[in-house]
Design a protein around this motif. Structure first.
Motif, mmCIF file in Angstrom:
data_model
loop_
_atom_site.group_PDB
_atom_site.id
_atom_site.type_symbol
_atom_site.label_atom_id
_atom_site.label_comp_id
_atom_site.label_asym_id
_atom_site.label_seq_id
_atom_site.Cartn_x
_atom_site.Cartn_y
_atom_site.Cartn_z
ATOM 1 N N PHE A 13 -28.123 -9.792 -0.911
ATOM 2 C CA PHE A 13 -27.249 -10.801 -0.313
ATOM 3 C C PHE A 13 -28.081 -11.639 0.648
ATOM 4 C CE2 PHE A 13 -24.355 -7.353 -1.274
ATOM 5 C CZ PHE A 13 -23.146 -7.942 -1.560
ATOM 6 N N TYR A 45 -26.957 -13.615 2.698
ATOM 7 C CA TYR A 45 -26.233 -13.695 3.975
ATOM 8 C C TYR A 45 -26.534 -12.517 4.899
ATOM 9 C CZ TYR A 45 -23.874 -17.297 1.442
ATOM 10 O OH TYR A 45 -23.631 -18.411 0.713
ATOM 11 N N GLU A 50 -16.386 -20.217 -1.239
ATOM 12 C CA GLU A 50 -16.932 -19.106 -2.023
ATOM 13 C C GLU A 50 -18.027 -18.368 -1.232
ATOM 14 O OE1 GLU A 50 -18.469 -20.219 -5.871
ATOM 15 O OE2 GLU A 50 -19.254 -18.198 -6.127
ATOM 16 N N SER A 51 -18.902 -19.156 -0.592
ATOM 17 C CA SER A 51 -19.983 -18.546 0.187
ATOM 18 C C SER A 51 -19.406 -17.776 1.372
ATOM 19 C CB SER A 51 -20.946 -19.621 0.692
ATOM 20 O OG SER A 51 -21.431 -20.368 -0.392
ATOM 21 N N ARG A 77 -16.575 -16.265 1.464
ATOM 22 C CA ARG A 77 -16.055 -14.982 0.938
ATOM 23 C C ARG A 77 -17.191 -13.991 0.725
ATOM 24 N NH1 ARG A 77 -12.359 -17.915 -2.107
ATOM 25 N NH2 ARG A 77 -13.748 -17.964 -3.911
ATOM 26 N N ASP A 78 -18.305 -14.498 0.194
ATOM 27 C CA ASP A 78 -19.489 -13.665 -0.047
ATOM 28 C C ASP A 78 -20.022 -13.081 1.254
ATOM 29 O OD1 ASP A 78 -19.913 -13.469 -2.685
ATOM 30 O OD2 ASP A 78 -21.668 -14.814 -2.773
ATOM 31 N N ARG A 115 -17.712 -10.469 2.514
ATOM 32 C CA ARG A 115 -17.843 -9.262 1.675
ATOM 33 C C ARG A 115 -19.088 -8.486 2.091
ATOM 34 N NH1 ARG A 115 -19.768 -8.219 -3.487
ATOM 35 N NH2 ARG A 115 -20.589 -10.316 -3.789
ATOM 36 N N TYR A 116 -20.162 -9.212 2.367
ATOM 37 C CA TYR A 116 -21.398 -8.541 2.781
ATOM 38 C C TYR A 116 -21.191 -7.809 4.110
ATOM 39 C CZ TYR A 116 -25.921 -7.434 4.564
ATOM 40 O OH TYR A 116 -26.962 -6.728 5.084
ATOM 41 N N ASP A 134 -25.846 -5.587 -3.991
ATOM 42 C CA ASP A 134 -24.616 -6.114 -4.587
ATOM 43 C C ASP A 134 -24.253 -5.334 -5.875
ATOM 44 O OD1 ASP A 134 -22.427 -7.712 -4.745
ATOM 45 O OD2 ASP A 134 -23.515 -9.599 -5.010
#
Ligand code: FES
Ligand SMILES: [Fe+2]
Length: 418
Positions: free
Chosen positions: A219, A221, A233-234, A236-237, A240-241, A280
């Motif tokens: 990831f 991020y 979208e980013s 959310r990513d 999530r990370y 991931d």
């Protein structure tokens, strides 16, 4: 050092602006490069390879660091030793760079013969007054940290490697590096200064646009981002990370795998950082499908989804320890504009190629990533040599560790020249 270089270097060190890239001569000037080799690579702990490089007594590995050449061996008592690769007779370089097996170290010039403990055992025609005891090979300080071999060329090596070892050994031990073997090794020449290689390694700002393979398991991020600027979208990513990191760290620590970040990149002589980073999707390994590349787990690791333990050191290494394999990277400066990056992929010593792992699958993410990084370092060096170059600002969100590397370098050079 010439008076001119000393004056220039002191001026540049004094006016370095925190939060900004270094000025061009730090990347291009051969005089400053010589000072880097003397004060950084000559005085700090340098990562050179792994214990499996010298798995058996009599195995030897020669590593060149600037003008120095060092023989690393395992002696009959299983201890790792390091010596200068300089004959005590008339100084000939005795063993070429690379790995070999030796019973004794025999100088090719006049056959002076040293044991693998470095003692001079045989020297013909030297007369009765000659005392071989005074002519053993010169020792180099060596310290294995859970199987990662560090050497130090200084007379008085920094003692804080012991603190690093105390912190890192519990993080690294579950991966049992000592019971692995090198499945593949690559030497890549980057056409850039070693500091550009390190700076590039210390951020993932460039990962999204440049590393299509690496960003499957990793990831970007995890290495920071400017809040409020990401698209949906980013965003959310990134979220999530953050959630994954919290739950994974808790789970892994409960399983006895130290995982939380420890960061000492710029507040000590032997700078380092570690963190176990979630991977991931299936969470297993830095491969194209994020699943383990090798069927034989490292150590007695049962859980496959343990992410990747990353370990970064100043001035010259980084490492990723997964459940199924380990990748380690060593940086060796060659001249102001050229740097060698040596990468090793390690699997369990009993794993069989073609049966337990496929070499292509094991190595493809980092082989591709290394080449992409080499290309980035090359264009950075081209920029640093352009008269229009002006040191630009680091991102406060994504380049914090680049700043820590630069601050560490500036601090160490200032201390050396004080
Ligand atoms: S230089 Fe090594 S034996 Fe003479
Ligand atoms: Fe990269």
């Amino acid at each position: 050092m010439s008076g001119q270089t000393e004056e220039m270097l002191k001026t540049l060190l004094a006016r370095r602006k925190p939060g900004f890239a270094l000025e061009a001569p730090f990347y291009t000037d051969e005089g400053i490069f010589d000072e880097d080799m003397k004060h950084i690579f000559g005085q700090h702990w340098i990562y050179v390879g792994v214990e499996p490089d010298v798995a058996e007594p009599g195995d030897a590995m020669v590593v060149n660091i600037g003008k120095s050449s060092v023989i690393i061996t395992r002696d009959d008592d299983d201890a790792i030793r390091a010596f200068h690769n300089v004959c005590r007779h008339r100084g000939a370089r005795m063993i070429p760079e690379g790995k070999t097996m030796i019973g004794n170290i025999v100088c090719p010039y006049h056959s002076w013969t040293y044991g693998i403990d470095g003692a001079l055992k045989f020297a013909e025609h030297m007369g009765e007054d000659f005392d071989p005891k005074c002519r053993g090979l010169k020792k180099v300080a060596v310290r294995s940290v859970a199987g990662l071999i560090f050497i130090c060329l200084a007379e008085n090596p920094p003692e804080d490697i012991e603190d690093m070892a105390r912190v890192m050994e519990p993080y690294l031990a579950p991966h049992d590096l000592k019971n692995t073997r090198v499945a593949f090794e690559s030497d890549l020449i980057e056409k850039g200064n070693w500091k550009l290689t390190l700076e590039n390694n210390r951020e993932c700002y460039h990962c999204g646009p440049n590393h299509p393979e690496l960003t499957i398991p990793l990831f970007a991020y995890g290495f920071g981002y400017a809040p409020g600027t990401l698209d949906e979208e980013s965003q959310r990513d990134a979220q999530r990370y953050a959630e994954l990191a919290t739950t994974c760290h808790a789970r892994w620590e409960e399983e006895g795998l130290p995982s939380r970040e420890v960061e000492h990149l710029d507040d000590r002589i032997t700078g380092f950082r570690t963190e176990r980073l979630p991977i991931d999707r299936s969470g297993e390994s830095q491969t194209m499908d994020t699943k383990a590349a090798c069927r034989v787990p490292l150590g007695d690791l049962k859980d496959k989804a343990i992410g990747g333990l990353s370990f970064w050191t100043q001035p010259n290494s980084w490492h990723h320890f997964m459940g199924d394999h380990i990748v380690t990277f060593a940086v060796f400066p060659l001249d102001a504009g050229t740097t060698l990056v040596r990468t090793k992929w390690l699997v369990h010593k009993d794993a069989v190629e073609g049966v337990d792992y496929d070499l292509q699958r094991l190595t493809e993410v980092w082989r591709a990533t290394n080449q992409q990084d080499a290309d980035l370092v090359e264009i950075s060096q081209q920029g640093a040599t352009d008269p229009a170059f002006e040191a630009g600002p680091y991102s406060p969100y994504t380049e914090g560790l680049v700043e820590k590397f630069a601050a560490w370098y500036i601090g160490r050079m200032k201390a050396a020249l004080a």
